[in-house]
Design an enzyme around this catalytic site. Sequence first.
Site, PDB file in Angstrom:
ATOM      1  N   TYR A 141       0.778  11.736  -6.440  1.00  0.00           N
ATOM      2  CA  TYR A 141      -0.248  12.910  -6.535  1.00  0.00           C
ATOM      3  C   TYR A 141       0.302  14.022  -6.798  1.00  0.00           C
ATOM      4  O   TYR A 141      -0.840  15.035  -7.498  1.00  0.00           O
ATOM      5  CB  TYR A 141      -1.122  12.762  -5.221  1.00  0.00           C
ATOM      6  CG  TYR A 141      -2.021  11.864  -4.797  1.00  0.00           C
ATOM      7  CD1 TYR A 141      -1.772  10.428  -5.259  1.00  0.00           C
ATOM      8  CD2 TYR A 141      -3.240  12.171  -4.549  1.00  0.00           C
ATOM      9  CE1 TYR A 141      -2.733   9.490  -4.678  1.00  0.00           C
ATOM     10  CE2 TYR A 141      -4.249  11.340  -4.203  1.00  0.00           C
ATOM     11  CZ  TYR A 141      -3.991   9.892  -4.435  1.00  0.00           C
ATOM     12  OH  TYR A 141      -4.987   8.893  -4.139  1.00  0.00           O
ATOM     13  N   ASP A 252      -8.822   2.016   1.891  1.00  0.00           N
ATOM     14  CA  ASP A 252      -9.985   1.722   1.591  1.00  0.00           C
ATOM     15  C   ASP A 252     -10.136   0.116   1.640  1.00  0.00           C
ATOM     16  O   ASP A 252     -11.363  -0.510   2.155  1.00  0.00           O
ATOM     17  CB  ASP A 252     -10.355   1.947   0.114  1.00  0.00           C
ATOM     18  CG  ASP A 252     -11.149   3.279  -0.149  1.00  0.00           C
ATOM     19  OD1 ASP A 252     -10.844   4.302   0.498  1.00  0.00           O
ATOM     20  OD2 ASP A 252     -11.733   3.215  -1.301  1.00  0.00           O
TER      21      ASP A 252
HETATM   22  C1  IPM Z   1      -8.989   9.791   0.079  1.00  0.00           C
HETATM   23  C2  IPM Z   1      -9.697  10.201  -1.391  1.00  0.00           C
HETATM   24  C3  IPM Z   1      -8.880  11.131  -2.294  1.00  0.00           C
HETATM   25  C4  IPM Z   1      -7.485  10.499  -2.315  1.00  0.00           C
HETATM   26  C5  IPM Z   1      -9.368  11.374  -3.610  1.00  0.00           C
HETATM   27  C6  IPM Z   1     -11.125  11.616  -3.477  1.00  0.00           C
HETATM   28  C7  IPM Z   1      -8.647  12.191  -4.170  1.00  0.00           C
HETATM   29  O1  IPM Z   1      -9.577   8.965  -2.282  1.00  0.00           O
HETATM   30  O2  IPM Z   1      -8.884  10.974   0.567  1.00  0.00           O
HETATM   31  O3  IPM Z   1      -8.648   8.810   0.147  1.00  0.00           O
HETATM   32  O4  IPM Z   1      -6.974   9.720  -3.004  1.00  0.00           O
HETATM   33  O5  IPM Z   1      -6.716  11.057  -1.440  1.00  0.00           O
HETATM   34 MG    MG Z   2      -9.286   7.058  -0.974  1.00  0.00          MG
END
Ligand code: IPM
Ligand code: MG
Length: 370
Positions: A141, A252
């Site tokens: 990231y 997720d």
């Molecule tokens: C999370 C979200 C974020 C991430 C996005 C919105 C940038 O998916 O907090 O899990 O990937 O960190």
């Molecule tokens: Mg996420």
Amino acid sequence: MTYRIALIPGDGVGPEVVAGAVSVLEATGRRFGFDFEWQELVVGGAAIDAYGTACRPEDVETCRSTDAVLLGAVGGPKWDDPDASVRPEQALFALRGGLGLFANLRPITVFPQLIDASPLKPELLDGVDCLIVRELTSGIYFGKPSGPEAAADGSRAAVDTLRYTEAEIRRIVTLAFDLARTRRKKVTQVDKANVMSTSRLWRKVTEEIHADYPDVVLDHRLVDSAAMVLARWPAGFDVLVTENLFGDILSDEAAVIAGSLGMLPSASLGTTETAHGRHGLYEPIHGSAPDIAGQDVANPLGTILSAAMLLRWSLGQHEAAAAVEAAVTAALDDGYRTRDLLSATNRDEAAVSVVGTKEMARVVADRIAI
Ligand code: IPM
Ligand code: MG
């Protein structure tokens, strides 16, 4: 005692779920004898509209000066142009990076009342109590270089860089071991060590730290296999620690186990200590859900449970935190459900009361007052 909390309602359903959590926090203050001073900030897509940037440096500073930050969600179709130079998600990175919030804690538990709402077979849900510890301020990231570049033949290419330093791995893995000691004493470190050198460094550093935690069982698992095991036997995980991108994806997936993304809280912590506890940012795992924004149907429980984590971690109010969690349990016991929690099996049952965002927050706050 008055606690100062930065409130970032954000976009989409964010303002609705944050309002619900605020009313629940105020109910805990009335019961346990403390007050809140709210510092509301415009961050995310709303800030792009207002200031031309997703998060202003002065807003990060305000967050730093408070006891904790409570965030709803940011983003929405209005700001989704992939070519735009300002994007709401940049606000999350500004806050995570700016506040040094390197540890993202995502607990995955199943409320027995909601077993029907999960797509997994009930027998697989028994005993699920997993804590995902995701590294949040490094990895792919943040690695440089990142962005479009020209390929040798002049066609389009793009690059993202995955880099981890020993220190970055050490601090998150140490936290994972410390947390495991307060739980079932098992750490699963997830990587792709058969392919990636960053993963092999994660393994080595994790093994070294493990030497100081002989009472904790450590195992390593490749991320593809971990994704499979999460769906086949989620109860086998205790603390799962992993890098930024893998943690994003696996959390997720794990959220499905709980029946609804709307139920799950998270805490992002750094090393800053305030007078009351560890400074942190608390938010539900779900996003801004623009399709249901403004309709009073979003589930506020993920944000309310994030507020419980805020009470526990940043304010040291353990009893109040437990009271919030007990009130959520009681509201579910009493049959209150937002519509995301209706399963095919209980959709028509008279015992279930379908409520909106405001009403769900109200029934939880009422059960704290008791
Ligand atoms: C999370 C979200 C974020 C991430 C996005 C919105 C940038 O998916 O907090 O899990 O990937 O960190
Ligand atoms: Mg996420």
